[in-house]
Design an enzyme around this catalytic site. Structure first.
Site, PDB file in Angstrom:
ATOM      1  N   LEU A  38      11.788  16.046  15.018  1.00  0.00           N
ATOM      2  CA  LEU A  38      11.335  16.682  16.242  1.00  0.00           C
ATOM      3  C   LEU A  38      12.048  15.994  17.399  1.00  0.00           C
ATOM      4  O   LEU A  38      12.294  14.786  17.354  1.00  0.00           O
ATOM      5  CB  LEU A  38       9.815  16.528  16.417  1.00  0.00           C
ATOM      6  N   ASP A  39      12.367  16.758  18.432  1.00  0.00           N
ATOM      7  CA  ASP A  39      12.988  16.158  19.603  1.00  0.00           C
ATOM      8  C   ASP A  39      12.050  15.120  20.218  1.00  0.00           C
ATOM      9  O   ASP A  39      10.823  15.187  20.040  1.00  0.00           O
ATOM     10  CB  ASP A  39      13.307  17.235  20.645  1.00  0.00           C
ATOM     11  N   LYS A  40      12.621  14.202  20.971  1.00  0.00           N
ATOM     12  CA  LYS A  40      11.836  13.121  21.583  1.00  0.00           C
ATOM     13  C   LYS A  40      10.596  13.652  22.302  1.00  0.00           C
ATOM     14  O   LYS A  40       9.487  13.136  22.114  1.00  0.00           O
ATOM     15  CB  LYS A  40      12.714  12.339  22.572  1.00  0.00           C
TER      16      LYS A  40
END
Length: 327
Positions: free
Chosen positions: A138-140
């Protein structure tokens, strides 16, 4: 590099006579990926009747294949005591609820304080797995549910499920614009030709499919339920921007800032202050890599998105009431 070895044995079936060793070994030991098995054959960690063998060698049937399962340290990240919200765990997998702001992998700009560092503290044996057992990311600044493998067998099985599109990944996104219906974004994605931090829809990109449907409609925004069929980098963010309905707060793909006409000061302040993409991985479903049983985990909506949705609902209700009063 630290390494440990574990011997495995199997008998080549008579029906496999004449076939290549590498193909047969992949069927005898399906818990390991073909690339990993190929590497072990090349390194001499696979023998046939006690003798070294090559992947292209044909088998006769009836031979004993010995596989020396070599596990080497795959990551040298330092374990850190970072709290994790674990939704499910057993000896095969972790399922966690990743908070927004937590980077998944260490990198040049984030050498520590990542999900990998936290996982290694919780289970030091993860250093033997590729990417410390992480099979998708997942993106930050995207929150929500992720599955992490705890064994090489589980890692191989989960990667295969993802590759075969057998993992159900459902997200909630708050986007700009009042959509009237759901649909499917089927548009290939690859690296942006000029900005290396961004991805973009490109004809020569990789296949990317996102299904979306209306969850809740507001005056100038919509809550969408998005389901990934593929898993490209930034996929939902890129597809929503491509559809001219970027995700609220998205720093890379958000486009121009928009407000509903006559919005309250509280809603205006909340929209201006929302500095991450309003995207949450709410449901993950997969087949357990050992038992084959279906596993379904959900992560509750984080407080910032709950507040944003509450304000959008209040705005829609207030203006609907005002409209009724004018009639």
């Amino acid at each position: 590099m630290n390494a440990s070895a574990e011997p495995r044995h199997a008998i080549v079936p008579e029906s496999a006579a004449g076939r290549r060793l590498d193909a047969v070994v992949a069927e005898l030991f399906p818990e390991y990926s073909r690339s990993r098995l190929s590497a072990w054959i090349k390194s001499g960690d696979v023998s046939v009747d006690g003798a070294p063998a090559r992947g292209r060698d044909p088998v006769r049937g009836g031979e004993q294949v010995a596989l020396n399962v070599v596990q080497e340290t795959q990551t040298h990240a330092v374990a850190e005591d970072i709290p994790l919200d674990v939704l499910y765990e057993d000896e095969h997998v972790f399922v966690i609820d990743k908070p927004a702001g937590l980077v998944v992998h260490p990198g040049a700009g984030n050498p520590a304080g990542t999900l990998v560092n936290a996982l290694l503290f919780r289970d030091p044996a993860l250093e033997l797995l590729p990417r410390a057992g992480i099979v998708h990311r997942l993106d930050k600044d995207t929150s929500g549910v992720m599955v992490v493998a705890r064994t090489l067998t589980a890692h191989t099985a989960l990667v295969e499920q993802l590759s075969n599109r057998q993992v159900h990944r459902q997200y909630l996104a708050v986007v700009v614009g009042a959509l009237v219906s759901g649909g499917t974004a089927n548009a290939a994605i690859d690296r942006h030709p000029r900005d290396r931090l961004r991805m973009a829809v490109r004809e020569d990109g990789k296949d990317a499919v996102t299904h979306y449907r209306l969850r809740e409609r507001f005056r100038a925004h919509t809550a969408l339920e998005c389901r990934l069929e593929t898993g490209r980098t930034h996929q939902i963010r890129v597809h929503m921007n491509y559809l001219k309905h970027p995700i609220v707060g998205d720093p890379l793909y958000g486009g121009s800032f928009k407000l509903p006409k006559g919005a309250s000061e509280e809603l205006i302040a909340a929209l201006r202050a929302f500095k991450r993409q309003a995207l949450h991985a709410e449901v993950l479903e997969f087949m357990h890599p050992a038992s084959g049983e279906p596993i379904r985990c959900s992560a509750p909506l984080p407080a910032d998105m709950q507040q944003l949705l509450a304000l959008l609902r209040a705005d829609a209700a207030a203006h609907a009431e005002a409209e009724r009063a004018r009639r």
